[in-house]
Design an enzyme around this catalytic site. Structure first.
Site, PDB file in Angstrom:
ATOM      1  N   HIS A   1     -12.892   2.234   0.041  1.00 33.29           N
ATOM      2  CA  HIS A   1     -12.789   1.177   1.071  1.00 33.29           C
ATOM      3  C   HIS A   1     -13.301  -0.161   0.542  1.00 33.29           C
ATOM      4  O   HIS A   1     -13.778  -1.002   1.318  1.00 33.29           O
ATOM      5  CB  HIS A   1     -13.630   1.517   2.332  1.00 33.29           C
ATOM      6  CG  HIS A   1     -13.063   2.607   3.187  1.00 33.29           C
ATOM      7  ND1 HIS A   1     -13.859   3.537   3.819  1.00 33.29           N
ATOM      8  CD2 HIS A   1     -11.789   2.914   3.540  1.00 33.29           C
ATOM      9  CE1 HIS A   1     -13.109   4.362   4.518  1.00 33.29           C
ATOM     10  NE2 HIS A   1     -11.839   4.013   4.355  1.00 33.29           N
TER      11      HIS A   1
ATOM     12  N   GLU B   1      -7.909  -5.508   5.178  1.00 30.80           N
ATOM     13  CA  GLU B   1      -7.845  -5.120   3.764  1.00 30.80           C
ATOM     14  C   GLU B   1      -6.675  -5.784   3.049  1.00 30.80           C
ATOM     15  O   GLU B   1      -6.785  -6.178   1.888  1.00 30.80           O
ATOM     16  CB  GLU B   1      -7.713  -3.591   3.660  1.00 30.80           C
ATOM     17  CG  GLU B   1      -8.994  -2.880   4.013  1.00 30.80           C
ATOM     18  CD  GLU B   1      -8.783  -1.480   4.550  1.00 30.80           C
ATOM     19  OE1 GLU B   1      -8.135  -1.334   5.610  1.00 30.80           O
ATOM     20  OE2 GLU B   1      -9.274  -0.534   3.924  1.00 30.80           O
TER      21      GLU B   1
ATOM     22  N   ASP C   1      -9.583  11.744  17.673  1.00 32.24           N
ATOM     23  CA  ASP C   1      -9.554  10.405  18.268  1.00 32.24           C
ATOM     24  C   ASP C   1     -10.766  10.195  19.172  1.00 32.24           C
ATOM     25  O   ASP C   1     -10.936  10.912  20.156  1.00 32.24           O
ATOM     26  CB  ASP C   1      -8.253  10.242  19.062  1.00 32.24           C
ATOM     27  CG  ASP C   1      -8.012   8.798  19.439  1.00 32.24           C
ATOM     28  OD1 ASP C   1      -8.862   8.210  20.136  1.00 32.24           O
ATOM     29  OD2 ASP C   1      -6.975   8.263  19.016  1.00 32.24           O
TER      30      ASP C   1
ATOM     31  N   ASN D   1       0.877  -1.164   0.000  1.00 28.93           N
ATOM     32  CA  ASN D   1       0.000   0.000   0.000  1.00 28.93           C
ATOM     33  C   ASN D   1       0.915   1.215   0.000  1.00 28.93           C
ATOM     34  O   ASN D   1       1.484   1.585   1.026  1.00 28.93           O
ATOM     35  CB  ASN D   1      -0.890  -0.027   1.248  1.00 28.93           C
ATOM     36  CG  ASN D   1      -1.862   1.138   1.283  1.00 28.93           C
ATOM     37  OD1 ASN D   1      -1.829   2.017   0.410  1.00 28.93           O
ATOM     38  ND2 ASN D   1      -2.714   1.166   2.286  1.00 28.93           N
TER      39      ASN D   1
ATOM     40  N   GLY E   1     -13.325   4.109  10.637  1.00 30.35           N
ATOM     41  CA  GLY E   1     -11.983   4.445  11.107  1.00 30.35           C
ATOM     42  C   GLY E   1     -11.850   5.949  11.033  1.00 30.35           C
ATOM     43  O   GLY E   1     -12.856   6.670  11.059  1.00 30.35           O
ATOM     44  N   ASN E   2     -10.628   6.466  10.922  1.00 36.09           N
ATOM     45  CA  ASN E   2     -10.487   7.907  10.685  1.00 36.09           C
ATOM     46  C   ASN E   2     -11.189   8.289   9.395  1.00 36.09           C
ATOM     47  O   ASN E   2     -11.892   9.277   9.313  1.00 36.09           O
ATOM     48  CB  ASN E   2      -9.011   8.279  10.609  1.00 36.09           C
ATOM     49  CG  ASN E   2      -8.401   8.344  11.985  1.00 36.09           C
ATOM     50  OD1 ASN E   2      -9.018   8.848  12.921  1.00 36.09           O
ATOM     51  ND2 ASN E   2      -7.206   7.807  12.123  1.00 36.09           N
TER      52      ASN E   2
ATOM     53  N   LYS F   1       3.353   0.839   3.140  1.00 36.91           N
ATOM     54  CA  LYS F   1       2.995  -0.224   4.087  1.00 36.91           C
ATOM     55  C   LYS F   1       3.009  -1.532   3.325  1.00 36.91           C
ATOM     56  O   LYS F   1       2.544  -1.578   2.176  1.00 36.91           O
ATOM     57  CB  LYS F   1       1.599   0.016   4.662  1.00 36.91           C
ATOM     58  CG  LYS F   1       1.540   1.273   5.502  1.00 36.91           C
ATOM     59  CD  LYS F   1       0.215   1.368   6.232  1.00 36.91           C
ATOM     60  CE  LYS F   1       0.130   2.691   6.954  1.00 36.91           C
ATOM     61  NZ  LYS F   1      -1.039   3.465   6.650  1.00 36.91           N
TER      62      LYS F   1
ATOM     63  N   ARG G   1     -12.661  14.841   8.156  1.00 35.47           N
ATOM     64  CA  ARG G   1     -13.386  15.222   6.931  1.00 35.47           C
ATOM     65  C   ARG G   1     -14.829  15.594   7.251  1.00 35.47           C
ATOM     66  O   ARG G   1     -15.440  15.009   8.144  1.00 35.47           O
ATOM     67  CB  ARG G   1     -13.400  14.059   5.930  1.00 35.47           C
ATOM     68  CG  ARG G   1     -12.037  13.723   5.375  1.00 35.47           C
ATOM     69  CD  ARG G   1     -12.185  12.688   4.257  1.00 35.47           C
ATOM     70  NE  ARG G   1     -10.911  12.147   3.885  1.00 35.47           N
ATOM     71  CZ  ARG G   1     -10.659  10.835   3.793  1.00 35.47           C
ATOM     72  NH1 ARG G   1     -11.605   9.951   4.037  1.00 35.47           N
ATOM     73  NH2 ARG G   1      -9.468  10.419   3.451  1.00 35.47           N
TER      74      ARG G   1
ATOM     75  N   GLY H   1     -15.307   1.076  14.730  1.00 32.91           N
ATOM     76  CA  GLY H   1     -16.348   0.044  14.691  1.00 32.91           C
ATOM     77  C   GLY H   1     -15.993  -1.180  15.518  1.00 32.91           C
ATOM     78  O   GLY H   1     -16.857  -1.790  16.165  1.00 32.91           O
TER      79      GLY H   1
ATOM     80  N   ARG I   1      -2.504  -2.141  -3.553  1.00 30.12           N
ATOM     81  CA  ARG I   1      -3.725  -1.374  -3.364  1.00 30.12           C
ATOM     82  C   ARG I   1      -3.666  -0.159  -4.291  1.00 30.12           C
ATOM     83  O   ARG I   1      -2.704   0.608  -4.236  1.00 30.12           O
ATOM     84  CB  ARG I   1      -3.837  -0.891  -1.918  1.00 30.12           C
ATOM     85  CG  ARG I   1      -5.045  -0.035  -1.723  1.00 30.12           C
ATOM     86  CD  ARG I   1      -5.061   0.638  -0.393  1.00 30.12           C
ATOM     87  NE  ARG I   1      -6.283   1.430  -0.286  1.00 30.12           N
ATOM     88  CZ  ARG I   1      -6.395   2.510   0.457  1.00 30.12           C
ATOM     89  NH1 ARG I   1      -5.385   2.919   1.170  1.00 30.12           N
ATOM     90  NH2 ARG I   1      -7.521   3.181   0.487  1.00 30.12           N
TER      91      ARG I   1
ATOM     92  N   GLY J   1     -11.081   0.735  13.184  1.00 30.39           N
ATOM     93  CA  GLY J   1     -10.690   1.186  14.526  1.00 30.39           C
ATOM     94  C   GLY J   1     -11.858   1.538  15.449  1.00 30.39           C
ATOM     95  O   GLY J   1     -11.921   1.055  16.577  1.00 30.39           O
TER      96      GLY J   1
ATOM     97  N   ASN K   1     -13.770  -1.284  18.118  1.00 32.88           N
ATOM     98  CA  ASN K   1     -13.356  -1.039  19.505  1.00 32.88           C
ATOM     99  C   ASN K   1     -14.227  -0.091  20.317  1.00 32.88           C
ATOM    100  O   ASN K   1     -14.295  -0.225  21.533  1.00 32.88           O
ATOM    101  CB  ASN K   1     -11.930  -0.448  19.516  1.00 32.88           C
ATOM    102  CG  ASN K   1     -10.935  -1.382  18.865  1.00 32.88           C
ATOM    103  OD1 ASN K   1     -10.714  -2.477  19.339  1.00 32.88           O
ATOM    104  ND2 ASN K   1     -10.358  -0.951  17.753  1.00 32.88           N
TER     105      ASN K   1
HETATM  106  P1  ADP Z   1      -7.575   4.712   9.740  1.00 32.49           P
HETATM  107  O1  ADP Z   1      -7.003   3.344   9.367  1.00 32.49           O
HETATM  108  O2  ADP Z   1      -8.676   5.182   8.850  1.00 32.49           O
HETATM  109  O3  ADP Z   1      -6.534   5.763  10.001  1.00 32.49           O
HETATM  110  P2  ADP Z   1      -8.420   3.318  12.137  1.00 32.49           P
HETATM  111  O4  ADP Z   1      -9.222   2.228  11.533  1.00 32.49           O
HETATM  112  O5  ADP Z   1      -7.109   2.986  12.740  1.00 32.49           O
HETATM  113  O6  ADP Z   1      -8.291   4.545  11.160  1.00 32.49           O
HETATM  114  O7  ADP Z   1      -9.341   3.973  13.290  1.00 32.49           O
HETATM  115  C1  ADP Z   1      -8.910   5.042  14.079  1.00 32.49           C
HETATM  116  C2  ADP Z   1     -10.010   5.350  15.109  1.00 32.49           C
HETATM  117  O8  ADP Z   1     -10.239   4.171  15.897  1.00 32.49           O
HETATM  118  C3  ADP Z   1      -9.657   6.482  16.084  1.00 32.49           C
HETATM  119  O9  ADP Z   1     -10.744   7.381  16.218  1.00 32.49           O
HETATM  120  C4  ADP Z   1      -9.455   5.750  17.403  1.00 32.49           C
HETATM  121  O10 ADP Z   1      -9.877   6.519  18.479  1.00 32.49           O
HETATM  122  C5  ADP Z   1     -10.349   4.528  17.259  1.00 32.49           C
HETATM  123  N1  ADP Z   1      -9.862   3.446  18.114  1.00 32.49           N
HETATM  124  C6  ADP Z   1      -8.762   2.686  17.932  1.00 32.49           C
HETATM  125  N2  ADP Z   1      -8.606   1.823  18.962  1.00 32.49           N
HETATM  126  C7  ADP Z   1      -9.621   2.053  19.832  1.00 32.49           C
HETATM  127  C8  ADP Z   1     -10.026   1.505  21.096  1.00 32.49           C
HETATM  128  N3  ADP Z   1      -9.342   0.538  21.674  1.00 32.49           N
HETATM  129  N4  ADP Z   1     -11.143   1.988  21.678  1.00 32.49           N
HETATM  130  C9  ADP Z   1     -11.850   2.968  21.091  1.00 32.49           C
HETATM  131  N5  ADP Z   1     -11.535   3.537  19.904  1.00 32.49           N
HETATM  132  C10 ADP Z   1     -10.441   3.095  19.277  1.00 32.49           C
END
Ligand code: ADP
Length: 393
Positions: free
Chosen positions: A177, A377, A278, A7, A205-206, A14, A236, A328, A88, A326, A330
């Site tokens: 995605h 992915e 975050d 990627n 995620g972000n 990556k 965004r 979804g 990718r 991230g 966690n």
């Molecule tokens: P991207 O790959 O698009 O940069 P990620 O899929 O890594 O993003 O997601 C980042 C988001 O996931 C952030 O908002 C972060 O706070 C949230 N996140 C990651 N780990 C945790 C966790 N353990 N608990 C709650 N939120 C989390």
């Protein structure tokens, strides 16, 4: 079969190297800061982490470093053990609805699509060209972010603009995605145990997007012509009135590049909270009484719920909602905030089990299953690369 997945971004590369017999990642690496003083190589070998500062001037150097790390760490003795490389590639336009073996024609098409993805396709192609230069004999496959959504019908992908903008300039929804939505929807179909299925996949995620997936095919998705459309994201805007940029330009003197920066990097959760993108830190702040942090999280959840309701109608029912990435996977508090809106349409979250990130988070009497499925992915790209290379052999 052993597959290297790359990627390649503007300043990072990556990579993950898979043994596809057990779909196991043997090593993953990240060359971060290509062309910059602060460049570092981060490696993860079966959970063992390693980080070195390095000098990497361009993508050829970065790819060379990735290849060398495979040898240095004893993952391969010889590069001929790499059976194929999967890349990718963010934008495949209308041309690619499937992965494709890379040849001169494909390289030209990825190049022709630069205007549609100026931040992504150029570094993606730089990675491809670097691999071609270093290991020209190894088959290379492009897996496109947009491909999974090429099944959208015109009523889903067209905007309410004069038709000629689509005909002349290809202005339409593409969606992104793709490998993630495909991976998690296929996993959900297995969990449901039926092929005829109606699923909403939430990659949060972000960058964040939803897809409505009917019988394994994407019928709608929230990102559009670019990844800016749809949900409120880390930085965004997501959807907004298209007059806003016109107003800012005409009346407030904003320049195009300033607005690009504002809408992509300074908006969303960060922009609203004026604190962070975050969600963990936003949740902590909200619990302590920070009103803007709470507002940002509430807006995020409301927008996701809004699309879930709409997509349920478009799908003509719903078997499962899947949370991934991230947030979804966690952030139980976000899943709860989203699902609190969904009770009237029979989507019932089990508040207790939800906190432990279970695979099934819905109540027994919920009409719709709620799954939490970690996305992968890179593995999806490796699977598609393997399938294509095997077919061609
Ligand atoms: P991207 O790959 O698009 O940069 P990620 O899929 O890594 O993003 O997601 C980042 C988001 O996931 C952030 O908002 C972060 O706070 C949230 N996140 C990651 N780990 C945790 C966790 N353990 N608990 C709650 N939120 C989390």
């Amino acid at each position: 079969m052993k597959i290297l997945v790359l990627n390649s971004g503007s300043s990072s590369l990556k990579y993950k190297f898979f043994d596809m017999t057990h779909e196991k990642a043997l090593i993953s690496g990240n060359v971060d800061g290509i062309g910059l003083d602060r460049c570092a190589l981060k490696l993860n070998i079966g959970g063992q982490k390693d980080e070195q500062s390095i000098t990497v001037k361009d993508h050829v150097d970065a790819v060379l470093l990735a290849f060398k790390s495979l040898k240095q760490k004893g993952i391969v003795k010889n590069y001929s053990e790499i059976d194929a490389i999967g890349h990718r590639v963010v934008h495949g336009g209308e041309k690619y609805s499937q992965p494709v073996l890379i040849n001169a024609r494909v390289i030209k098409t990825i190049h022709d699509l630069y205007d549609l993805a100026p931040l992504h396709n150029p570094p993606n192609l730089a990675g491809i060209l670097a691999c071609k230069k270093i290991l020209p004999k190894i088959p290379q496959v492009a897996v496109f972010d947009t491909a999974f959504h090429q099944t959208l019908s015109p009523e889903a992908y067209l905007y309410g603009l004069p038709y000629e903008l689509y005909e002349k300039h290809k202005i339409r929804k593409y969606g992104f995605h793709g490998p993630s939505h495909k991976y998690i929807s296929e996993h959900a179909i297995k969990l449901l145990g039926k092929k005829e299925s109606k699923i909403i996949t939430c990659h949060l995620g972000n960058g964040a997007s939803l897809a409505a997936v009917k019988n394994g095919k994407s019928i709608d998705t929230t990102m559009g012509f670019t990844p800016l459309e749809g949900l409120i994201m880390g930085t965004r805007t997501g959807n907004m009135d298209p007059t806003i940029p016109i107003y800012l330009a005409v009346h407030k003197g904003f320049k195009v590049h300033e607005m690009e920066d504002y809408f992509n990097k300074k908006s969303g959760l960060l922009g609203i909270s004026e604190l962070t993108r975050d969600v963990r830190d936003l949740h902590t702040a909200a619990v302590k009484g920070n009103k803007k942090a709470k507002l940002a999280l509430d807006m995020f959840a409301r927008r996701v719920a809004f699309y879930i309701g709409g997509y349920m109608a478009l799908l003509g029912g719903l078997d499962a909602v899947v949370f991934s990435a991230g947030i979804g996977e966690n952030a139980w508090f976000i899943r709860k905030a989203i699902c609190d809106h969904l009770v009237p349409i029979g989507i019932l979250l089990d508040d207790k089990t939800n906190k432990s990130n279970p695979v099934i988070a819905s109540k027994h009497n919920s009409k719709v299953k709620i799954f939490i499925i970690p996305t992968n992915e890179e593995l999806q790209i490796a699977r598609e690369t393997k399938e294509l290379v095997e077919k061609k052999n």
